[in-house]
Design a protein around this motif. Structure first.
Motif, PDB file in Angstrom:
ATOM      1  N   ARG A 181       5.569 132.973  54.053  1.00 12.28           N
ATOM      2  CA  ARG A 181       4.537 131.834  54.277  1.00 12.28           C
ATOM      3  C   ARG A 181       5.592 130.498  54.665  1.00 12.28           C
ATOM      4  O   ARG A 181       6.736 130.496  53.978  1.00 12.28           O
ATOM      5  CB  ARG A 181       3.792 131.445  53.049  1.00 12.28           C
ATOM      6  N   LEU A 182       5.147 129.802  55.614  1.00 13.47           N
ATOM      7  CA  LEU A 182       5.610 128.678  55.827  1.00 13.47           C
ATOM      8  C   LEU A 182       5.401 127.492  54.630  1.00 13.47           C
ATOM      9  O   LEU A 182       4.043 127.315  54.382  1.00 13.47           O
ATOM     10  CB  LEU A 182       5.355 127.879  57.119  1.00 13.47           C
ATOM     11  N   SER A 183       6.317 126.838  54.039  1.00  9.46           N
ATOM     12  CA  SER A 183       5.956 126.020  52.961  1.00  9.46           C
ATOM     13  C   SER A 183       6.608 124.438  53.023  1.00  9.46           C
ATOM     14  O   SER A 183       5.605 123.738  52.442  1.00  9.46           O
ATOM     15  CB  SER A 183       6.835 126.637  51.482  1.00  9.46           C
ATOM     16  N   ASN A 184       7.361 124.384  53.756  1.00  7.91           N
ATOM     17  CA  ASN A 184       7.817 123.058  53.905  1.00  7.91           C
ATOM     18  C   ASN A 184       7.802 122.391  55.377  1.00  7.91           C
ATOM     19  O   ASN A 184       8.258 123.274  56.030  1.00  7.91           O
ATOM     20  CB  ASN A 184       9.233 122.805  53.204  1.00  7.91           C
ATOM     21  N   VAL A 185       7.764 121.260  55.497  1.00  7.06           N
ATOM     22  CA  VAL A 185       7.755 120.656  57.042  1.00  7.06           C
ATOM     23  C   VAL A 185       8.911 119.269  56.600  1.00  7.06           C
ATOM     24  O   VAL A 185       8.571 118.590  55.640  1.00  7.06           O
ATOM     25  CB  VAL A 185       6.525 120.195  57.415  1.00  7.06           C
ATOM     26  N   VAL A 186       9.606 119.149  57.404  1.00  8.05           N
ATOM     27  CA  VAL A 186      10.548 117.926  57.554  1.00  8.05           C
ATOM     28  C   VAL A 186      10.590 117.417  58.871  1.00  8.05           C
ATOM     29  O   VAL A 186      10.650 118.052  60.140  1.00  8.05           O
ATOM     30  CB  VAL A 186      12.043 118.064  57.387  1.00  8.05           C
ATOM     31  N   PHE A 187       9.916 115.941  58.982  1.00  9.05           N
ATOM     32  CA  PHE A 187      10.284 115.219  60.298  1.00  9.05           C
ATOM     33  C   PHE A 187      11.280 114.708  60.638  1.00  9.05           C
ATOM     34  O   PHE A 187      11.715 113.422  60.637  1.00  9.05           O
ATOM     35  CB  PHE A 187       9.146 114.072  60.306  1.00  9.05           C
ATOM     36  N   MET A 188      12.573 115.543  60.833  1.00  7.08           N
ATOM     37  CA  MET A 188      13.699 115.158  61.109  1.00  7.08           C
ATOM     38  C   MET A 188      14.235 115.827  62.426  1.00  7.08           C
ATOM     39  O   MET A 188      15.564 115.847  62.560  1.00  7.08           O
ATOM     40  CB  MET A 188      14.971 116.078  59.809  1.00  7.08           C
ATOM     41  N   GLY A 189      13.295 116.302  63.321  1.00  9.05           N
ATOM     42  CA  GLY A 189      14.023 116.841  64.551  1.00  9.05           C
ATOM     43  C   GLY A 189      14.130 115.505  65.493  1.00  9.05           C
ATOM     44  O   GLY A 189      14.691 114.465  65.013  1.00  9.05           O
ATOM     45  N   MET A 190      13.983 115.677  66.680  1.00  8.12           N
ATOM     46  CA  MET A 190      14.065 114.673  67.776  1.00  8.12           C
ATOM     47  C   MET A 190      13.071 113.432  67.350  1.00  8.12           C
ATOM     48  O   MET A 190      11.964 113.584  67.271  1.00  8.12           O
ATOM     49  CB  MET A 190      13.966 114.998  69.175  1.00  8.12           C
ATOM     50  N   GLY A 191      13.548 112.176  67.712  1.00 12.58           N
ATOM     51  CA  GLY A 191      12.631 110.938  67.320  1.00 12.58           C
ATOM     52  C   GLY A 191      12.768 110.420  66.361  1.00 12.58           C
ATOM     53  O   GLY A 191      13.275 110.736  65.184  1.00 12.58           O
ATOM     54  N   GLU A 192      12.217 109.022  66.194  1.00 11.44           N
ATOM     55  CA  GLU A 192      12.026 108.418  64.701  1.00 11.44           C
ATOM     56  C   GLU A 192      10.511 108.428  64.883  1.00 11.44           C
ATOM     57  O   GLU A 192       9.607 107.717  65.235  1.00 11.44           O
ATOM     58  CB  GLU A 192      12.647 106.971  65.386  1.00 11.44           C
ATOM     59  N   PRO A 193      10.133 109.041  63.508  1.00 14.83           N
ATOM     60  CA  PRO A 193       8.758 109.403  62.947  1.00 14.83           C
ATOM     61  C   PRO A 193       7.987 108.176  62.999  1.00 14.83           C
ATOM     62  O   PRO A 193       6.863 107.979  63.725  1.00 14.83           O
ATOM     63  CB  PRO A 193       8.700 110.166  62.020  1.00 14.83           C
ATOM     64  N   LEU A 194       8.465 107.099  62.421  1.00 16.65           N
ATOM     65  CA  LEU A 194       7.801 105.553  62.082  1.00 16.65           C
ATOM     66  C   LEU A 194       7.545 104.961  63.465  1.00 16.65           C
ATOM     67  O   LEU A 194       6.854 103.823  63.364  1.00 16.65           O
ATOM     68  CB  LEU A 194       8.436 105.162  60.868  1.00 16.65           C
ATOM     69  N   ALA A 195       8.527 105.179  64.435  1.00 18.33           N
ATOM     70  CA  ALA A 195       8.259 104.382  65.652  1.00 18.33           C
ATOM     71  C   ALA A 195       7.158 105.022  66.442  1.00 18.33           C
ATOM     72  O   ALA A 195       6.629 104.525  67.407  1.00 18.33           O
ATOM     73  CB  ALA A 195       9.502 104.570  66.625  1.00 18.33           C
TER      74      ALA A 195
END
Length: 379
Positions: A181-195
């Motif tokens: 099961r996939l349990s965790n997600v991190v917005f740490m790939g390409m791009g600035e999430p809050l932009a």
């Protein structure tokens, strides 16, 4: 190399404009609320109640193949899937590492833009690192993605689909170790999430809402990273979704951070750390401080001491924060290189001695194009 930076770069705007005239990604059920999905089908002359069934297949069964949706009328399956589940991206290259437990995928979006995601399986969890933009406009000089500039923002559905595909790969046993099961997600790939705030927030909602509205992940297992867009950090704190905030600080002093994280010329270290602390105070969620360790740039012992001062100052104490020093994923040809092992150990030791929870990041994919953006750049 001297610690003193060259002339400060031009301050970056909070949100960088995308090129005009660019076509938008196909509209997908992950872009829409439950009611909007029904309305779309009704507009197309299809039964609105079928939207819930399609969404259940997508978010619960993790399928988007109409042939697998046997509870839908055979004569309507293709039309329903075409309306709600258009193709968003195509895998064009994969790299594996760590005996198949790390899978890095290069995706081509509908307009040819390239983004990356990385699925990582550990003993106690499976985490996917996802992109929120094609490219990045933050221009951090040590980052492979930052060197390519911003191509465009991703849609909510494009962000979410990376996670759904990763969850499907885990469920199907396509990652070494068998079904899981996939349990965790991190917005740490390409791009600035809050932009790309609106789409990022939409994706967070879809990931954390229970099926059939969304994927049903715990908000506490979703991490949103930022280089420090202060107004957006404060905005996120008021959304009522207790995700983990990860602040990519990388330097405790304005002189150096102006050089290696250009947004600092707009929001200083003090302002950025204050906003992160406000996030903790409002949500109760401990903040992660990401700190890429670069040889002779930001890894000096005195900078670890200064980082401890900055984080614990103004009566904040140390319980609100966790520091993740990260051995730099090097970009070929860059002046920025990975710190020496002894210097990394000393950096961690000094922070720990000051009572700050510190964990040296276990980097994955060391034998592939580890730094985010390298695979896209090579393509």
């Amino acid at each position: 190399m001297s610690d003193q930076p060259a002339a400060a770069p031009t301050p970056l705007p909070l949100v960088l404009a995308e090129p005009r005239g660019r076509k938008k990604p196909p509209r997908h059920l992950a872009d829409l609320t439950v009611d909007e999905r029904k309305d779309l089908l009704v507009e197309m002359g299809l039964p609105g109640f079928r939207a819930r069934q399609v969404a259940t297949h997508y978010f619960s069964r993790l399928v988007d193949d109409p042939e697998q949706m046997t509870d839908l009328p055979a004569g309507q399956r293709a039309a329903l899937v075409e309306a709600l589940l258009p193709d968003l991206m195509t895998s064009i290259r994969e790299q594996t590492a760590d005996k198949g437990k790390t899978v890095k995928t290069l995706w081509k979006l509908f307009d040819g833009s390239l983004v990356e995601s990385v699925l990582m399986r550990y003993k106690d969890r499976a985490t996917i690192c996802i992109s929120s933009q094609a490219g990045c406009g933050m221009a951090c000089p040590f980052c492979a993605t930052g060197q390519g500039g911003l191509q465009r923002n991703m849609s909510t559905a494009e962000i979410v689909h990376q996670v759904v595909v990763g969850a499907r790969a885990m469920a199907n046993g396509d990652v070494a170790g068998g079904p899981g099961r996939l349990s965790n997600v991190v917005f740490m790939g390409m791009g600035e999430p809050l932009a790309n705030y609106k789409a990022t927030l939409g994706a967070v909602r879809r990931l954390t809402e229970p099926a059939p509205s969304g994927l049903g992940l715990s908000a506490r297992h979703v991490t949103v990273s930022t280089v420090g867009l202060v107004p957006r950090i404060r905005q996120l704190a008021g959304e009522g979704i207790p995700v983990t905030l990860a602040l990519s600080l990388h330097a405790p002093d304005d002189e150096l951070r102006n050089d290696i994280v250009p947004i600092n010329t707009r929001f200083s270290v003090a302002e950025t750390v204050d906003a992160a602390y406000e996030y903790f105070a409002k949500t109760g969620r401990r903040v992660s401080i990401e700190y890429a360790l670069m040889k002779d740039i930001n890894d000096q012992g005195w900078r670890a001491d200064l980082l401890a001062d900055v984080l614990s100052g103004d009566g904040r104490g140390t319980g609100w924060v966790h520091v993740n020093p990260i051995p730099l994923n090097e970009v070929p040809g860059s002046r920025f290189t990975r710190s020496r092992e002894d210097d990394m150990d000393e950096f961690v030791r000094r922070l720990t001695a000051r009572g700050i929870a510190t964990t040296l990041r276990d980097t994955r994919g060391s034998d592939i194009d580890a730094a985010c953006g390298q695979l896209a750049a090579s393509e």
